[in-house]
Enzyme design. Structure first.
Site, PDB file in Angstrom:
ATOM      1  CG  HIS A 101      16.636  33.260  34.286  1.00 54.46           C
ATOM      2  ND1 HIS A 101      17.366  33.657  35.376  1.00 54.46           N
ATOM      3  CD2 HIS A 101      16.821  34.212  33.329  1.00 54.46           C
ATOM      4  CE1 HIS A 101      17.967  34.807  35.103  1.00 54.46           C
ATOM      5  NE2 HIS A 101      17.657  35.167  33.870  1.00 54.46           N
ATOM      6  CG  ASP A 104      17.358  30.451  36.966  1.00 61.77           C
ATOM      7  OD1 ASP A 104      18.355  30.265  36.261  1.00 61.77           O
ATOM      8  OD2 ASP A 104      16.843  31.568  37.156  1.00 61.77           O
TER       9      ASP A 104
END
EC number: 5.3.1.5
Length: 444
Positions: A101, A104
């Site tokens: 993501h 992240d």
């Protein structure tokens, strides 16, 4: 460059008799099956969020994980360290793909403009590491669920400003996924749903979700992104009722809005469990629709009502999952991404490796069993015989659309007995057991 896992050797294949926790028992990446290395059949991927961001926190307790990148207090230093650790981790495990993501890999700034600049710096670090590595991006995605702005949803929010923010965030995520050579892009709607219909404009939310996805398709075309768009179904958690409940529901939504040609599905085992389905059911549904794109490899706990994201160690599940993948023709722009996290009490660095080894071995074994099942056609032969009545006579006319209610009544009205075949479920389940045992016995 700093080494993050000096105590962990490069993981080797030692065979089924090995008791070494840091060795493969069933996964030999270079073993050739059906003319292709096993690694190319399975296309294993590391999930950045569970492996490098998750720290063992749960609603009842603080983080437990010991992670070498936590020595860095500066958010950017930690972000760069995680990227470097990712490549070392993948190379030691012989894993060629990763997924992420946007949030992240890089921290957020005060504005989206600032956040994008931060993200660009981390993407540059990833590109630098890719130059000297065979590690590639399987797929990227945007985190449209963690920040408080998404409490009412992203594409299905009640705020036009939040919708715009989500659109801009996906725009950037698509750009960096393309920049990094990602094979796909995933949409998971963790906040796209509702808690109660008392405060929900269901029609508007569904229409806006379709508008959002259509904009994504149009922008991907504009920038020349040719990766596969993937919907990841999940019925609930964190939202009570999510719109991408399961494959059938999500496919009906896509079909209804003329979006089905642009999307396939990323099927997660634990999400199937939460929807009241088996993993194989969701894979079979996607396969017969021609929409099986990729897999989030994990398993859930049937005694718990939430997404436990455990590493997959159930041979039955992996065998039947890989059977569906094989019957679908294998992966193209997809693979097996370990959307799995070590248990909170498995807090040592070596547990990250052991968890992935366990999952890789279990899927490798599952593939080998499934390959024999598919090659021998044992289930296909039984199913073909079970439905033989539709290959001839009145059954063939039904399938070919050459009959109607009146003709069917005329055909059946004076028949006294109908003989049905046995389902033989017990025999087929024991046959599956036999293939598992036989395959393991034949392995070196």
């Amino acid at each position: 460059m700093m080494e993050f896992f000096p105590e962990i050797p490069k993981i080797q294949f030692e065979g089924k008799e090995s008791t070494n926790p840091l060795a493969f028992k069933f996964y030999d990446p270079n073993e050739v099956i059906d003319g292709k290395p096993l690694k190319d059949h399975l296309k294993f991927s590391v999930a950045f969020w569970h492996t490098f961001v998750n720290e063992g926190r749960d609603p009842f307790g603080d983080p437990t994980a010991e992670r070498p990148w936590n020595r860095f207090s500066d958010p950017m230093d930690k972000a760069f360290a995680r990227v470097d650790a990712l490549f070392e981790f993948c190379e030691k495990l012989n894993i060629e793909y990763f997924c992420f993501h946007d949030r992240d890999i890089a921290p957020e700034g005060k504005t989206l403009r600032e956040t994008n600049k931060i993200l660009d710096k981390v993407v540059e670090r990833i590109k630098e590491r890719m130059k000297d590595s065979n590690v590639k991006l399987l797929w990227g995605t945007a985190n449209l669920f963690s920040h408080p702005r998404y409490m009412h949803g992203a594409a299905t929010t009640c705020s036009a400003d939040v919708f715009a923010y989500a659109a801009a965030q996906v725009k950037k995520a698509l750009e960096i996924t393309k920049e990094l050579g990602g094979e796909g892009y995933v949409f998971w709607g963790g906040r796209e749903g509702y808690e109660t219909l008392l405060n929900t404009d269901l029609g508007l939310e569904l229409e806006n979700l379709a508008r959002f996805l259509r904009m994504a398709v149009e922008y991907a075309k504009k920038i020349g992104f040719t990766g596969q768009f993937l919907i990841e179904p999940k019925p609930k958690e964190p939202t009570k009722h999510q719109y991408d409940f399961d494959v059938a529901t999500a496919y009906a939504f896509l079909k209804n809005h003329g979006l089905d040609e642009y999307f396939k599905f990323n099927i997660e085992a634990n999400h199937a469990t939460l929807a009241g389905h088996t993993f194989q059911h969701e894979l079979r549904m996607a396969r017969i629709l021609g929409k099986l794109g990729s897999i989030d490899a994990n398993q859930g706990d049937l005694l718990l009502g939430w997404d436990t994201d455990q590493f997959p160690t159930n041979i039955y599940d992996t065998t039947l999952a890989m059977y569906e993948v094989i019957k679908a023709g294998g992966f193209t722009k997809g693979g097996l991404n370990f959307d799995a996290k070590v248990r909170r009490a498995s807090y040592k660095v070596e547990d990250l490796f052991i968890g992935h080894i366990a999952g890789m071995d279990t899927f490798a074994l599952g593939f080998k069993i499934a390959y024999k099942l598919a090659k021998d056609g044992v289930f296909d032969k039984f199913i073909e015989e079970k439905y033989r009545s539709f290959k001839e006579g009145i059954g063939k006319e039904i399938v070919e659309g050459k009959t109607d209610f009146e003709k069917l009544e005329e055909y059946i009205i004076d028949k006294e007995d109908i003989e049905l075949p046995s389902g033989k479920q017990e025999y087929l389940e024991s046959l599956l057991n036999s293939y598992i045992v036989k395959t393991i016995a034949e392995l070196r």
